[in-house]
Design an enzyme around this catalytic site. Structure first.
Site, PDB file in Angstrom:
ATOM      1  N   LYS A  22       0.857  -1.212   0.000  1.00  0.00           N
ATOM      2  CA  LYS A  22       0.000   0.000   0.000  1.00  0.00           C
ATOM      3  C   LYS A  22       0.882   1.248   0.000  1.00  0.00           C
ATOM      4  O   LYS A  22       0.652   2.175  -0.770  1.00  0.00           O
ATOM      5  CB  LYS A  22      -0.887  -0.003   1.227  1.00  0.00           C
ATOM      6  N   ASN A  23       1.927   1.260   0.851  1.00  0.00           N
ATOM      7  CA  ASN A  23       2.723   2.482   1.017  1.00  0.00           C
ATOM      8  C   ASN A  23       3.728   2.715  -0.093  1.00  0.00           C
ATOM      9  O   ASN A  23       4.423   3.726  -0.108  1.00  0.00           O
ATOM     10  CB  ASN A  23       3.411   2.481   2.386  1.00  0.00           C
ATOM     11  N   CYS A 113      -3.924  12.698  13.164  1.00  0.00           N
ATOM     12  CA  CYS A 113      -4.708  11.451  13.140  1.00  0.00           C
ATOM     13  C   CYS A 113      -4.478  10.767  14.484  1.00  0.00           C
ATOM     14  O   CYS A 113      -3.815  11.306  15.367  1.00  0.00           O
ATOM     15  CB  CYS A 113      -4.263  10.568  11.974  1.00  0.00           C
ATOM     16  N   ARG A 118       1.227  14.609  12.995  1.00  0.00           N
ATOM     17  CA  ARG A 118       1.558  14.383  11.579  1.00  0.00           C
ATOM     18  C   ARG A 118       1.813  15.697  10.826  1.00  0.00           C
ATOM     19  O   ARG A 118       1.149  16.019   9.860  1.00  0.00           O
ATOM     20  CB  ARG A 118       0.460  13.587  10.880  1.00  0.00           C
ATOM     21  N   ASP A 301       5.374   0.718  11.914  1.00  0.00           N
ATOM     22  CA  ASP A 301       4.140   0.077  11.444  1.00  0.00           C
ATOM     23  C   ASP A 301       4.024  -1.368  11.902  1.00  0.00           C
ATOM     24  O   ASP A 301       2.988  -1.999  11.704  1.00  0.00           O
ATOM     25  CB  ASP A 301       4.044   0.122   9.917  1.00  0.00           C
ATOM     26  N   ARG A 393      -8.384  -0.250   5.315  1.00  0.00           N
ATOM     27  CA  ARG A 393      -7.591   0.755   4.606  1.00  0.00           C
ATOM     28  C   ARG A 393      -6.277   0.161   4.129  1.00  0.00           C
ATOM     29  O   ARG A 393      -5.709   0.599   3.141  1.00  0.00           O
ATOM     30  CB  ARG A 393      -7.285   1.952   5.512  1.00  0.00           C
TER      31      ARG A 393
HETATM   32  C1  EPZ Z   1       4.674   7.050   6.221  1.00  0.00           C
HETATM   33  O1  EPZ Z   1       3.959   8.082   6.835  1.00  0.00           O
HETATM   34  C2  EPZ Z   1       3.722   5.864   6.161  1.00  0.00           C
HETATM   35  N1  EPZ Z   1       2.548   6.226   5.363  1.00  0.00           N
HETATM   36  C3  EPZ Z   1       3.289   5.483   7.580  1.00  0.00           C
HETATM   37  O2  EPZ Z   1       2.457   4.331   7.480  1.00  0.00           O
HETATM   38  C4  EPZ Z   1       4.538   5.122   8.378  1.00  0.00           C
HETATM   39  O3  EPZ Z   1       4.168   4.841   9.703  1.00  0.00           O
HETATM   40  C5  EPZ Z   1       5.523   6.309   8.363  1.00  0.00           C
HETATM   41  O4  EPZ Z   1       5.820   6.671   6.993  1.00  0.00           O
HETATM   42  C6  EPZ Z   1       6.829   5.993   9.062  1.00  0.00           C
HETATM   43  O5  EPZ Z   1       7.423   4.883   8.459  1.00  0.00           O
HETATM   44  C7  EPZ Z   1       2.641   6.198   4.015  1.00  0.00           C
HETATM   45  O6  EPZ Z   1       3.680   5.898   3.456  1.00  0.00           O
HETATM   46  C8  EPZ Z   1       1.405   6.550   3.242  1.00  0.00           C
HETATM   47  P1  EPZ Z   1       6.726  10.363   8.430  1.00  0.00           P
HETATM   48  P2  EPZ Z   1       4.575   9.576   6.893  1.00  0.00           P
HETATM   49  O7  EPZ Z   1       6.578  11.663   7.709  1.00  0.00           O
HETATM   50  O8  EPZ Z   1       5.453   9.824   5.731  1.00  0.00           O
HETATM   51  C9  EPZ Z   1       7.605  13.613  11.655  1.00  0.00           C
HETATM   52  C10 EPZ Z   1       0.599   2.988   7.906  1.00  0.00           C
HETATM   53  O9  EPZ Z   1       0.218   2.443   8.946  1.00  0.00           O
HETATM   54  N2  EPZ Z   1       7.489  14.631  10.598  1.00  0.00           N
HETATM   55  O10 EPZ Z   1       7.901   9.493   8.115  1.00  0.00           O
HETATM   56  O11 EPZ Z   1       3.463  10.516   7.153  1.00  0.00           O
HETATM   57  C11 EPZ Z   1       6.240  13.097  12.062  1.00  0.00           C
HETATM   58  O12 EPZ Z   1       5.667  13.920  13.045  1.00  0.00           O
HETATM   59  C12 EPZ Z   1       1.102   4.411   7.936  1.00  0.00           C
HETATM   60  O13 EPZ Z   1       0.623   2.445   6.771  1.00  0.00           O
HETATM   61  C13 EPZ Z   1       7.780  15.954  10.893  1.00  0.00           C
HETATM   62  O14 EPZ Z   1       8.133  16.271  12.026  1.00  0.00           O
HETATM   63  O15 EPZ Z   1       5.459   9.480   8.183  1.00  0.00           O
HETATM   64  C14 EPZ Z   1       6.529  11.729  12.622  1.00  0.00           C
HETATM   65  O16 EPZ Z   1       6.847  11.838  14.005  1.00  0.00           O
HETATM   66  C15 EPZ Z   1       0.952   5.037   9.320  1.00  0.00           C
HETATM   67  N3  EPZ Z   1       7.647  16.896   9.901  1.00  0.00           N
HETATM   68  C16 EPZ Z   1       7.772  11.302  11.860  1.00  0.00           C
HETATM   69  O17 EPZ Z   1       8.253  12.450  11.151  1.00  0.00           O
HETATM   70  C17 EPZ Z   1       7.256  16.568   8.640  1.00  0.00           C
HETATM   71  O18 EPZ Z   1       7.180  17.462   7.769  1.00  0.00           O
HETATM   72  C18 EPZ Z   1       7.517  10.191  10.857  1.00  0.00           C
HETATM   73  O19 EPZ Z   1       6.580  10.663   9.970  1.00  0.00           O
HETATM   74  C19 EPZ Z   1       6.966  15.207   8.361  1.00  0.00           C
HETATM   75  C20 EPZ Z   1       7.093  14.259   9.353  1.00  0.00           C
END
Ligand code: EPZ
Length: 414
Positions: A22-23, A113, A118, A301, A393
């Site tokens: 999915k991701n 969420c 996020r 995850d 989802r």
């Molecule tokens: C991706 O989300 C995945 N989703 C998530 O999977 C996964 O948990 C996550 O990466 C971490 O591996 C998709 O790929 C669609 P992040 P993403 O930005 O990109 C901080 C699932 O269950 N951050 O890597 O949104 C944020 O607060 C989902 O399939 C900032 O601070 O995750 C978090 O603490 C859930 N500023 C950390 O980075 C930003 O601009 C990780 O978030 C962006 C992120």
């Protein structure tokens, strides 16, 4: 809202066919915005988020020519509306491609969420560094830039979707970009490889630095998406929790090394081949210490699924969630099933119990829901997991796949 009803106590044995990731599929679908040529996939995961993304892309101008065949001859709209984005945060992935292709984007702020606030500040700072003007008005990201230009940019955190947004924008920018402290997840690696097939000049995937030389336009794409490593680890955890033996295929070696290591520390025998990953559970699982981290560390995850395993492990386990600030929603529900879990900030201490008891429990987010189903598989009696739209989802035909392994699980339609 549907529920899943699980009758615990079955030992799960057998083979699971793992769907496409999915991701990876979500950002890969967004690549169709970057080119006027055809984009096709061998198959797509049949999960709700993929349906939602296809709807969003159609609204933006991506025509669905056949089951897995797409083409965006022209951008019809640059707006990703709130009512869609709030249901699927991954909609933020259209920001980079829209800006690169159309010079404008109006994407609703995704908002938080269940698992955390996020933020998307790193996405926006990186695009500003490429020359985009970005304002936040009425809950929308208003982004504009006639022509993005290459830049040097260091990400504050190796955000997965942030890296993808910046890489897709840089692919069509003018000049060189050097992005540092980028995410190394296999799904990010795949996006870079797909962009290269489309004609992008890009290198460094899987390392903390990605170099891109922008090109005027990109060609089409014909792609086979990697297997979903998170769905994969969930089925192996079902085997671990029920004292069984489960084999998952296909499997990409190197995408789950930290997870394989933690399954071994739980006492499971792990057998890897080029195509499959097999788990043989011990009589009783052993306690572990686990910390989540960006790839190649242990994936956040998989945290909830492993917590379900530790609720039955001999001794005391600790789990630290270091990626998201609120990803312990499953704890209260596992406690209702008899788990002994103490939480202090981002650390959970789990004292193993002999067995869990079936109960009605509430799903809250995608992976927490999976951990409740897993707990139900081993619990004494019946467990009813409510609001499984969270599960739908990101899990394709979960109950059918678990039934094939011997689980007693049915879906109750509300
Ligand atoms: C991706 O989300 C995945 N989703 C998530 O999977 C996964 O948990 C996550 O990466 C971490 O591996 C998709 O790929 C669609 P992040 P993403 O930005 O990109 C901080 C699932 O269950 N951050 O890597 O949104 C944020 O607060 C989902 O399939 C900032 O601070 O995750 C978090 O603490 C859930 N500023 C950390 O980075 C930003 O601009 C990780 O978030 C962006 C992120």
């Amino acid at each position: 809202m549907d529920s899943l009803v699980v009758e615990g106590g079955q030992i799960l044995k057998g083979k699971v066919e793992v769907p496409p990731a999915k991701n990876a599929a979500l950002p890969l679908l967004c690549l169709s915005l970057l080119t006027a040529e055809k984009v096709s996939f061998e198959s797509l995961p049949d999960v709700a988020d993929i349906q939602s993304m296809q709807k969003m892309l159609e609204h933006l101008g991506v025509e669905k020519l056949d089951k897995n065949l797409f083409q965006c001859k022209t951008i019809k709209s640059v707006q990703a509306p709130y009512e869609w984005v709030r249901k699927m945060r991954a909609s933020i992935l259209v920001l980079g491609p829209l800006l690169a292709r159309a010079g404008r984007a109006e994407v609703s702020m995704p908002g938080g969420c269940a698992i955390g606030e996020r933020p998307v500040g790193i996405h926006l700072d990186g695009l500003r560094a490429m020359g985009a003007t970005i304002n936040l008005e009425n809950g929308y990201i208003q982004a504009e830039c006639k022509k993005l230009r290459g830049t040097k940019f260091v990400l504050d955190f190796p955000t997965v979707t942030g890296t993808i947004n910046l890489v897709t924008a840089a692919a069509l920018a003018e000049g060189e970009s050097l992005l540092e402290n980028v995410a190394c997840e296999p799904e990010v690696v795949e996006i870079v490889q797909a962009l290269r097939q489309m004609g992008a000049k890009i290198s460094g995937e899987g390392t903390s630095q990605i170099k891109i030389t922008g090109v005027p336009k990109l060609n089409g794409l014909k792609w086979q998406i990697q297997p979903d490593r998170i769905q994969l680890l969930t089925y192996l955890a079902a085997g671990a929790l029920t004292g069984g033996e489960v084999e998952c295929t296909p499997y990409r070696q190197g995408t789950l090394n930290a997870v394989v290591q933690k399954f071994r520390e739980l006492g499971c025998e792990m057998i890897e081949t080029s195509e499959s990953l097999r788990l043989k559970a011990p009589q009783r699982l052993k306690s572990i210490h686990l910390e989540t981290a960006p790839f190649p560390g242990f994936p956040t995850d998989g945290q909830a699924q492993f917590m379900a395993c530790t609720t039955l492990a001999a001794g005391s386990s600790t789990i630290r969630e270091l990626v998201f600030e609120n990803r312990f929603q499953h704890v209260a529900e596992l406690r209702r099933m008899g788990a002994k879990i103490e939480v202090d900030g981002n650390t959970a201490v789990i004292s193993g119990v002999d067995h869990l008891s079936g109960a009605s429990v509430m799903a809250s987010d995608l992976r927490a829901s999976a951990s409740l189903v897993l707990a139900g598989l081993s619990a004494h009696g019946k467990t009813k997991v409510l609001r499984v739209y969270h599960l739908d989802r990101g899990y394709e035909m979960l109950e059918a796949k678990l039934r094939k392994l011997g689980a007693k699980i049915t879906r109750e339609k509300e």
